[in-house]
Write a protein that holds these residues in place. Structure first.
Motif, PDB file in Angstrom:
ATOM      1  N   SER A 186     -30.322 -30.395  -5.227  1.00 31.21           N
ATOM      2  CA  SER A 186     -30.672 -30.644  -6.634  1.00 31.21           C
ATOM      3  C   SER A 186     -29.394 -30.775  -7.451  1.00 31.21           C
ATOM      4  CB  SER A 186     -31.527 -29.493  -7.177  1.00 31.21           C
ATOM      5  OG  SER A 186     -32.731 -29.423  -6.476  1.00 31.21           O
ATOM      6  N   PRO A 187     -29.041 -31.990  -7.847  1.00 26.09           N
ATOM      7  CA  PRO A 187     -27.830 -32.194  -8.638  1.00 26.09           C
ATOM      8  C   PRO A 187     -28.110 -32.023 -10.127  1.00 26.09           C
ATOM      9  CG  PRO A 187     -28.814 -34.296  -8.172  1.00 26.09           C
ATOM     10  CD  PRO A 187     -29.688 -33.259  -7.498  1.00 26.09           C
ATOM     11  N   SER A 188     -27.039 -31.913 -10.900  1.00 20.07           N
ATOM     12  CA  SER A 188     -27.188 -31.967 -12.352  1.00 20.07           C
ATOM     13  C   SER A 188     -27.000 -33.418 -12.784  1.00 20.07           C
ATOM     14  CB  SER A 188     -26.175 -31.051 -13.041  1.00 20.07           C
ATOM     15  OG  SER A 188     -24.865 -31.424 -12.700  1.00 20.07           O
ATOM     16  N   PHE A 189     -27.574 -33.766 -13.924  1.00 16.67           N
ATOM     17  CA  PHE A 189     -27.573 -35.143 -14.410  1.00 16.67           C
ATOM     18  C   PHE A 189     -26.754 -35.265 -15.683  1.00 16.67           C
ATOM     19  CE2 PHE A 189     -29.382 -38.254 -17.369  1.00 16.67           C
ATOM     20  CZ  PHE A 189     -29.201 -39.416 -16.640  1.00 16.67           C
ATOM     21  N   SER A 190     -25.978 -36.343 -15.787  1.00 18.28           N
ATOM     22  CA  SER A 190     -25.297 -36.696 -17.034  1.00 18.28           C
ATOM     23  C   SER A 190     -25.180 -38.219 -17.076  1.00 18.28           C
ATOM     24  CB  SER A 190     -23.917 -36.033 -17.119  1.00 18.28           C
ATOM     25  OG  SER A 190     -23.101 -36.460 -16.055  1.00 18.28           O
ATOM     26  N   TYR A 191     -24.603 -38.734 -18.141  1.00 21.45           N
ATOM     27  CA  TYR A 191     -24.495 -40.185 -18.268  1.00 21.45           C
ATOM     28  C   TYR A 191     -23.295 -40.543 -19.120  1.00 21.45           C
ATOM     29  CZ  TYR A 191     -26.693 -39.419 -22.809  1.00 21.45           C
ATOM     30  OH  TYR A 191     -26.978 -38.974 -24.076  1.00 21.45           O
ATOM     31  N   GLU A 192     -22.849 -41.770 -18.956  1.00 18.12           N
ATOM     32  CA  GLU A 192     -21.753 -42.327 -19.735  1.00 18.12           C
ATOM     33  C   GLU A 192     -22.328 -43.418 -20.617  1.00 18.12           C
ATOM     34  OE1 GLU A 192     -19.285 -43.820 -16.615  1.00 18.12           O
ATOM     35  OE2 GLU A 192     -18.564 -41.842 -16.058  1.00 18.12           O
ATOM     36  N   LEU A 193     -21.906 -43.472 -21.874  1.00 17.22           N
ATOM     37  CA  LEU A 193     -22.344 -44.535 -22.781  1.00 17.22           C
ATOM     38  C   LEU A 193     -21.358 -45.693 -22.731  1.00 17.22           C
ATOM     39  CD1 LEU A 193     -23.568 -42.498 -25.871  1.00 17.22           C
ATOM     40  CD2 LEU A 193     -24.944 -43.728 -24.200  1.00 17.22           C
ATOM     41  N   GLY A 194     -21.746 -46.811 -23.277  1.00 15.91           N
ATOM     42  CA  GLY A 194     -20.883 -47.981 -23.329  1.00 15.91           C
ATOM     43  C   GLY A 194     -21.423 -49.097 -22.463  1.00 15.91           C
ATOM     44  N   ASP A 195     -20.712 -50.215 -22.460  1.00 12.68           N
ATOM     45  CA  ASP A 195     -21.146 -51.386 -21.708  1.00 12.68           C
ATOM     46  C   ASP A 195     -21.257 -51.101 -20.216  1.00 12.68           C
ATOM     47  OD1 ASP A 195     -21.319 -52.842 -24.030  1.00 12.68           O
ATOM     48  OD2 ASP A 195     -19.306 -53.718 -23.825  1.00 12.68           O
ATOM     49  N   ASP A 196     -20.354 -50.304 -19.699  1.00  8.60           N
ATOM     50  CA  ASP A 196     -20.368 -49.960 -18.279  1.00  8.60           C
ATOM     51  C   ASP A 196     -20.998 -48.594 -18.040  1.00  8.60           C
ATOM     52  OD1 ASP A 196     -19.074 -52.327 -17.809  1.00  8.60           O
ATOM     53  OD2 ASP A 196     -17.075 -51.443 -17.669  1.00  8.60           O
ATOM     54  N   GLY A 197     -21.820 -48.143 -18.986  1.00 10.06           N
ATOM     55  CA  GLY A 197     -22.408 -46.811 -18.888  1.00 10.06           C
ATOM     56  C   GLY A 197     -23.088 -46.571 -17.556  1.00 10.06           C
ATOM     57  N   ARG A 198     -22.670 -45.507 -16.897  1.00 10.47           N
ATOM     58  CA  ARG A 198     -23.265 -45.149 -15.611  1.00 10.47           C
ATOM     59  C   ARG A 198     -23.991 -43.824 -15.752  1.00 10.47           C
ATOM     60  NH1 ARG A 198     -18.021 -45.019 -11.867  1.00 10.47           N
ATOM     61  NH2 ARG A 198     -17.372 -43.705 -13.572  1.00 10.47           N
TER      62      ARG A 198
END
Length: 160
Positions: A93-105
């Protein structure tokens, strides 16, 4: 009858050989890992998995949920340096996060791998996991969504 079946079988076999060259189309929203942060890990370290479709997002790329039910599934073989091997089918069970922007992953982090033993064997053996890793997402309707697995070779190094 035999004369008809032999040419037919040959044509079908040739048709199937060409099928492997076609790219596999993945439906939108399917969780897909595109990159991993490392190919070598020490028990207790963290590891990131980057990709898309882990969770649904709005037009700005912001996830629509704060608490997704995601798992990383590792399937393959762990080959220890002592010559032994172990089949692996591991869910974490991993933790989740995200990156914003055009290349947001979107990012899944496997925090403190192990954290006290090799997660692929449950003991202190070092070596290499060879197999694939897949994201599995439990949906609110009780179904699961799973993306295509990506090949992974991960060295488990000795810790201090």
């Amino acid at each position: 009858m035999r004369r008809l079946l032999t040419p037919l079988a040959c044509v079908m076999a040739l048709g199937l050989l060409g099928c492997g060259d076609e790219p596999i189309e993945v439906p939108a929203g399917t969780p897909i890992i595109t990159q991993v942060s490392t190919q070598s890990i020490v028990v207790g370290q963290s590891m990131e998995f980057f990709g898309t479709g882990f969770v649904e997002t709005n037009e700005s790329g912001v996830p629509l949920t704060d608490n997704p039910n995601l798992k990383l599934r590792f399937r393959g073989v762990f080959n220890a340096t002592d010559g032994t091997s172990a089949n692996v089918d591991l869910h974490v069970s991993p933790s989740f996060s995200y990156e914003l922007g055009d290349d947001g992953r979107q990012v899944l982090t496997w925090r403190r791998v192990g954290p006290f033993a090799n997660p692929f064997t449950g003991d202190s053996r070092i070596g290499r996991f060879e197999g694939e890793v897949t994201v599995v997402r439990d949906e609110t309707d009780g179904l699961t969504a799973s993306g295509p697995g990506i090949p992974l070779e991960l060295d488990v190094e000795p810790s201090i």
